[in-house]
Design a protein around this motif. Structure first.
Motif, PDB file in Angstrom:
ATOM      1  N   ARG A  86     -32.467 -61.941-109.584  1.00 52.75           N
ATOM      2  CA  ARG A  86     -31.677 -61.977-108.159  1.00 52.75           C
ATOM      3  C   ARG A  86     -32.804 -61.615-106.917  1.00 52.75           C
ATOM      4  N   ALA A  87     -33.390 -60.459-107.476  1.00 52.92           N
ATOM      5  CA  ALA A  87     -34.414 -59.819-106.332  1.00 52.92           C
ATOM      6  C   ALA A  87     -35.274 -61.035-106.005  1.00 52.92           C
ATOM      7  N   ASN A  88     -35.845 -61.697-106.975  1.00 55.86           N
ATOM      8  CA  ASN A  88     -36.828 -62.705-106.719  1.00 55.86           C
ATOM      9  C   ASN A  88     -36.333 -63.872-106.007  1.00 55.86           C
ATOM     10  N   LEU A  89     -34.962 -64.260-106.408  1.00 53.33           N
ATOM     11  CA  LEU A  89     -34.372 -65.200-105.426  1.00 53.33           C
ATOM     12  C   LEU A  89     -34.242 -64.918-104.031  1.00 53.33           C
ATOM     13  N   GLN A  90     -33.971 -63.644-103.774  1.00 51.77           N
ATOM     14  CA  GLN A  90     -33.745 -63.120-102.426  1.00 51.77           C
ATOM     15  C   GLN A  90     -35.006 -63.124-101.752  1.00 51.77           C
ATOM     16  N   VAL A  91     -36.138 -62.735-102.265  1.00 52.00           N
ATOM     17  CA  VAL A  91     -37.509 -62.739-101.502  1.00 52.00           C
ATOM     18  C   VAL A  91     -37.530 -64.112-101.270  1.00 52.00           C
ATOM     19  N   ILE A  92     -37.523 -65.200-102.039  1.00 54.59           N
ATOM     20  CA  ILE A  92     -37.683 -66.543-101.756  1.00 54.59           C
ATOM     21  C   ILE A  92     -36.799 -66.998-100.624  1.00 54.59           C
ATOM     22  N   LEU A  93     -35.509 -66.640-100.575  1.00 54.08           N
ATOM     23  CA  LEU A  93     -34.405 -67.005 -99.682  1.00 54.08           C
ATOM     24  C   LEU A  93     -35.160 -66.535 -98.326  1.00 54.08           C
ATOM     25  N   ALA A  94     -35.421 -65.222 -98.373  1.00 57.11           N
ATOM     26  CA  ALA A  94     -35.792 -64.396 -96.949  1.00 57.11           C
ATOM     27  C   ALA A  94     -37.093 -65.290 -96.400  1.00 57.11           C
ATOM     28  N   SER A  95     -37.847 -65.842 -97.180  1.00 60.00           N
ATOM     29  CA  SER A  95     -39.013 -66.441 -96.853  1.00 60.00           C
ATOM     30  C   SER A  95     -38.495 -67.801 -95.913  1.00 60.00           C
ATOM     31  N   PHE A  96     -37.504 -68.648 -96.609  1.00 62.96           N
ATOM     32  CA  PHE A  96     -36.753 -69.685 -95.992  1.00 62.96           C
ATOM     33  C   PHE A  96     -36.263 -69.244 -94.723  1.00 62.96           C
ATOM     34  N   LEU A  97     -35.707 -68.078 -94.539  1.00 66.49           N
ATOM     35  CA  LEU A  97     -34.990 -67.797 -93.372  1.00 66.49           C
ATOM     36  C   LEU A  97     -36.048 -67.066 -92.235  1.00 66.49           C
ATOM     37  N   ARG A  98     -37.214 -66.959 -92.726  1.00 67.49           N
ATOM     38  CA  ARG A  98     -38.116 -66.525 -91.790  1.00 67.49           C
ATOM     39  C   ARG A  98     -37.569 -65.096 -91.219  1.00 67.49           C
ATOM     40  N   LEU A  99     -37.204 -64.199 -92.279  1.00 63.68           N
ATOM     41  CA  LEU A  99     -36.888 -62.840 -92.082  1.00 63.68           C
ATOM     42  C   LEU A  99     -38.189 -61.885 -92.154  1.00 63.68           C
TER      43      LEU A  99
END
Lengths: 309, 328
Positions: A251-264
């Motif tokens: 889950r944490a790895n998915l969140q990191v990848i999504l955060a990069s998508f959202l430019r957070l």
């Protein structure tokens, strides 16, 4: 009507075999079968409730400008006095934070359960019921089967992830018009993030589903993968005091990848718990990529052993 | 209303070896571990309907799967409709309709969706596939069951649904694995009629079955298999031809003296009490006039005397070297 009065009609011409038509056929039909029954449909309906609730909260908050500014100033550690003072970049950051929280934390849980509901049965049931034989006699490739199954799982997951999140973002932009312009680029990013999230989950569940001949086995394995990695991650992080162990968690790895998508960028003023500074997008992408590759290998191997070319 | 008359082929039966071959197999060998399923199978079929006959375990289903590319042979080669069984399997499957022996369907799926999906998998666009699905379901007599789930159908109707999926993309060759399996006599007769009709419109087919009457009623050619080998191939007519000099006789008068007279002349006789007729086998080099002489000497009248034929069943058991009663 007696069948003997029917006449067999030969087709005027034969369509060539088409991978795309086969893929959409599998995606359509298997997607419809995945939604059959009150529970899968009910889960899809219930998953939309948070979007409505959050949209109402946004509406109530935006009735009072100072309440919104208090939130913005709290998150961005600034001291703006009116909406007009807030720069576009800050609106973008606040909105992306909303999208991130909705898609990974709120809708993410619905998607986790939804992945098991819509995906666990896909390959396992075909193998258990010999339904797989209906595919092998057709002019399709193993990749057509796998992509079709992916579409069947991704479609409901996208509905779970994107619709409520997009609805909340739209509500925020409508009720705070100043935020609309800077947040426009968030819509395609949201769609891309949703597709990435849903596709990764779908690939992993198909890999698991191809391991055994029962959807129950696949469901249990999925939840074990999800929660066991989370638990191990928490235990290791707590016991060592080093947050690098969050990398163990799917889950944490998915969140990191999504955060990069959202430019957070959570280290600049936004109060986010993930991702940790101790592991990067590259390492998370490597881990999730390996898991996805392993899952694809497993499902393709199983499908090819069933004689799909 | 379902007619009950005997099924007759829609056109004169063709010589199974005439015309360009649609199916060839050359020394095919398939083994599953130590069990040899196909052991040097060689055969050739031209256009038309062909039967693959054999007892359970003969290797019929394995051969069908090899021809469709579902099982890879350990050695040997083959062509189906000009496509090598070792070549691109999707090209071959596009032109072949396969009706598997086992039930193969997605549980819970509606019959119409099932057939339409199979059409789309074979290259049809969504709308034409749906229209075609309605058409073939009507053809196989399932129009009233279109909106039921496949698993709720009776065994016979499931067979029809499988035939519909094999037909939906209008193949040039049908591979039918036990097509009348589980069907009641009426359903079986309907299925055989459909097969005859399909052959009439130019679709070639290979019917794998252990039911000899099915093959005799609908096929031009036949290959008899046992223990993974092809024991004989040929036309149904040649296999059932009177190669043993059998004659059917009916007499008016006392049977005993006539049987004695025939026996004295070296004639082997079988008496069918239900039909009231005799099947007599002429000794080699003897002439049929011998029956007339025997009747005259026994003082009986010869009411009927005609060449008899063997049933395919008789031919089958002769080929595999077993007596019919052993399999009844």
């Amino acid at each position: 009507m007696p069948i003997l009065e029917q006449v067999y009609r030969r087709l005027d011409h034969h369509e060539p075999a088409s991978s795309w038509r086969a893929v959409w056929a599998i995606g359509d039909q298997c997607g419809a079968m995945a939604l059959k029954g009150w529970f899968p449909k009910g889960w899809l309906a219930v998953s939309q409730i948070p979007g409505l609730v959050v949209a109402v909260i946004i509406y109530v908050m935006t009735r009072n400008e100072s309440t919104v500014l208090e939130v913005v100033n709290g998150m961005a550690r600034t001291g703006y006095q009116s909406f007009n003072d807030v720069p576009g970049e800050t609106w973008y950051r606040v909105a992306s934070n909303l999208v991130y929280a909705m898609i990974t934390i709120v809708q993410g849980w619905f998607a986790t359960v939804g992945t098991a509901i819509y995906g666990a049965r896909q390959v396992a049931d075909d193998l258990r019921t010999s339904a797989f034989e209906v595919y092998v006699a057709r002019p399709i490739w193993s990749r057509d089967y796998v992509i079709g199954k992916l579409i069947a799982v991704v479609k409901p997951l996208l509905f779970i992830l994107i619709v409520p999140t997009g609805f909340c973002l739209l509500a925020a932009n409508l009720f705070v018009p100043a935020s609309a312009g800077p947040c426009l680029k968030l819509y395609p990013i949201l769609i891309a993030a949703g597709i990435a999230y849903a596709t990764l989950n779908a690939i992993v569940i198909l890999g698991i589903s191809s391991l055994g001949k029962s959807s129950r086995y696949a469901t249990i394995t999925w939840f074990v993968l999800y929660f066991l990695t989370m638990a191990v991650s928490v235990i290791l992080t707590q016991s060592t005091g080093d947050s690098v162990w969050e990398i163990v968690s799917y889950r944490a790895n998915l969140q990191v990848i999504l955060a990069s998508f959202l430019r957070l960028n959570p280290f600049e003023n936004l109060d986010l718990e993930f991702p940790s500074p101790d592991h990067s997008l590259a390492s998370s992408a490597l881990i999730i990529g390996c898991l996805a590759a392993l899952s694809l290998f497993l499902v393709l191997r199983r499908v090819r052993s069933g004689r799909l070319p | 209303m379902i007619p009950t008359e005997t099924i007759s082929p829609g056109h004169p039966r063709t010589d199974p070896t005439s015309g360009p071959p649609i199916i060839t197999a050359e020394d095919l060998r398939v083994a599953f571990g130590r069990y040899v399923a196909l052991d040097g199978v060689t055969l050739k079929f031209g256009p038309g309907a062909h039967g693959l006959l054999g007892p359970n375990g003969a290797g019929k289903s394995t051969l069908v799967k090899v021809l469709l590319g579902l099982v890879r042979p350990d050695s040997g080669s083959g062509d189906v409709l000009g496509h090598s069984i070792h070549g691109r399997q999707t090209d071959l499957r596009h032109r072949v309709g396969y009706m598997p022996e086992r039930d193969a369907h997605v549980p819970g799926m509606l019959v119409i969706d099932y057939v339409s999906m199979m059409g789309r998998l074979s290259g049809l666009a969504k709308r034409p596939a749906e229209a075609r699905a309605h058409e073939v379901l009507t053809y196989v007599g399932l129009s009233g069951e279109r909106y039921r789930t496949v698993d709720s159908l009776s065994a016979g109707n499931r067979q029809r649904a499988k035939l519909a999926t094999a037909l939906v993309h209008d193949p040039d060759l049908l591979l039918l694995d036990e097509p009348t399996n589980g069907m009641d006599p009426v359903g079986r007769r309907e299925m055989l009629r459909l097969i005859v009709e399909l052959r009439r419109v130019g679709i070639s087919m290979l019917v794998s079955t252990h039911l000899l009457p099915d093959v005799q009623e609908v096929c031009d050619g036949v290959a008899i298999m046992a223990k993974g080998r092809v024991l004989r191939t040929g036309s149904v007519a040649s296999l059932t031809a009177n190669i043993d000099r059998n004659w059917k006789l009916q007499i008016v008068g006392d049977l005993g003296p006539f049987l004695a007279a025939l026996g004295a002349r070296g004639v082997k006789v079988a008496h069918d009490e239900t039909q009231g007729s005799l099947t007599a086998q002429l000794p080699e080099h003897a002439e049929p006039r011998l029956f007339i002489e025997a009747a005259a000497s026994a003082g009986v009248g010869l009411k009927e005397m005609r060449l008899g034929t063997r049933t395919l069943e008789e031919a089958f058991f002769e080929v595999i070297g077993e007596a019919p009663h052993a399999h009844s």
